[in-house]
Design a protein around this motif. Structure first.
Motif, PDB file in Angstrom:
ATOM      1  N   GLU A 255       0.869  -1.189   0.000  1.00 16.25           N
ATOM      2  CA  GLU A 255       0.000   0.000   0.000  1.00 16.25           C
ATOM      3  C   GLU A 255       0.900   1.231   0.000  1.00 16.25           C
ATOM      4  OE1 GLU A 255      -2.346   2.601  -0.175  1.00 16.25           O
ATOM      5  OE2 GLU A 255      -3.732   1.041   0.531  1.00 16.25           O
ATOM      6  N   ASP A 256       0.686   2.135  -0.963  1.00 11.90           N
ATOM      7  CA  ASP A 256       1.577   3.295  -1.070  1.00 11.90           C
ATOM      8  C   ASP A 256       1.164   4.465  -0.188  1.00 11.90           C
ATOM      9  OD1 ASP A 256      -0.635   3.430  -2.845  1.00 11.90           O
ATOM     10  OD2 ASP A 256       0.304   5.105  -3.896  1.00 11.90           O
ATOM     11  N   GLU A 257      -0.073   4.445   0.313  1.00 14.45           N
ATOM     12  CA  GLU A 257      -0.473   5.550   1.192  1.00 14.45           C
ATOM     13  C   GLU A 257      -0.099   5.209   2.627  1.00 14.45           C
ATOM     14  OE1 GLU A 257      -4.528   7.268   0.154  1.00 14.45           O
ATOM     15  OE2 GLU A 257      -4.131   5.839  -1.454  1.00 14.45           O
TER      16      GLU A 257
ATOM     17  N   ASP B 253      -2.976  -3.297  -2.545  1.00 14.89           N
ATOM     18  CA  ASP B 253      -3.645  -2.130  -3.107  1.00 14.89           C
ATOM     19  C   ASP B 253      -3.557  -2.209  -4.633  1.00 14.89           C
ATOM     20  OD1 ASP B 253      -4.827   0.400  -3.243  1.00 14.89           O
ATOM     21  OD2 ASP B 253      -2.898   1.413  -3.198  1.00 14.89           O
TER      22      ASP B 253
ATOM     23  N   MET C 273      -3.887   0.683  -6.978  1.00 13.28           N
ATOM     24  CA  MET C 273      -3.144   1.801  -7.540  1.00 13.28           C
ATOM     25  C   MET C 273      -1.825   1.959  -6.796  1.00 13.28           C
ATOM     26  SD  MET C 273      -5.146   2.925  -9.892  1.00 13.28           S
ATOM     27  CE  MET C 273      -4.708   4.623 -10.274  1.00 13.28           C
TER      28      MET C 273
HETATM   29 CA    CA Z   1      -2.742   3.430  -3.768  1.00 14.17          CA
END
Ligand code: CA
Length: 224
Positions: A7-9, A51, A53
């Protein structure tokens, strides 16, 4: 049980980490698709939250590549509300389940539990410990000579104790695992179910025992 979160967030990733760790899971984090894929291939994880995106490689690309490489760890996709088409694409890529953001802790943990149960394995082989065998298809607890049918919660409780045998499992962790997240009213039920399961262990004349560690929790011991 170790769960990888790709997850990038950062905020979402940290939130999920906290929920999982409170529920007794170990966690690992990856913030982009490339790193996530490498972590997935390491083979140390029991489940992956992915995730869609993501920078470098999208969640779908990660999933496709991992499955092509023979990585069959269960994957739950995390999709945004608007991306309904993504769910189908995700399942086509080899995801086992998906969760729509935003989700709550209870829902997340329930989905994870469902995936970690590995029914195909339990049905084929049953779950064994000491002189016991637990049959998922029939909810039966079998000792050397006798067997008895378990209620659903008894089954889940004993299964959890067997999988983690020899470890002291904190009360809170067991409650979260069996009754779900933040349901404090379920606190007393644990003792009741522990006593039910103890009676059934006795009934099938097993030497396995549930040991109480006062103020902490319970563990299943082989009784040898
Ligand atoms: Ca994302």
């Amino acid at each position: 049980m170790k769960i990888l979160i790709i997850e990038d967030e950062q905020e979402i990733a940290d939130g999920i980490c906290t929920i999982l760790e409170q529920a007794g899971y170990e966690t690992g984090l990856a913030f982009d698709g490339q790193n996530g894929l490498e972590e997935m291939q390491s083979g140390v994880y029991d489940l992956v939250l992915l995730d869609v995106m993501l920078p470098k490689l999208s969640g779908f690309e990660v999933l496709r590549k991992a499955r092509n490489d023979g990585v069959f760890v269960p994957v739950i996709l995390l999709t945004a509300l608007s991306e309904t088409g993504d769910k189908i694409t995700g399942l086509d890529c080899g995801a086992d389940d998906y969760l729509t953001k935003p989700f709550d802790a209870g829902e997340l943990l329930a989905r994870i539990r469902a995936r970690l149960r590995r029914p195909e394995e339990s049905i084929q082989n049953g779950l064994s410990f000491a002189d016991l065998r637990l049959e998922q298809a029939t909810f039966k607890l079998c000792g050397a000579r006798k067997s008895v049918k378990l209620a659903r919660k008894e089954y889940q409780l004993l299964e959890y104790l067997i999988v983690n045998h020899g470890q002291i499992l904190p009360r809170e962790t067991i409650i979260t695992k069996i009754w779900g997240y933040d349901e404090e009213s379920k606190y007393n039920q644990l003792d009741v179910y522990i006593s039910f399961v103890r009676k059934k262990l006795k009934f099938v004349e097993s030497r396995a025992v549930i040991v109480t560690t006062k103020g902490i929790g319970y563990s299943l011991e082989s009784g040898e």
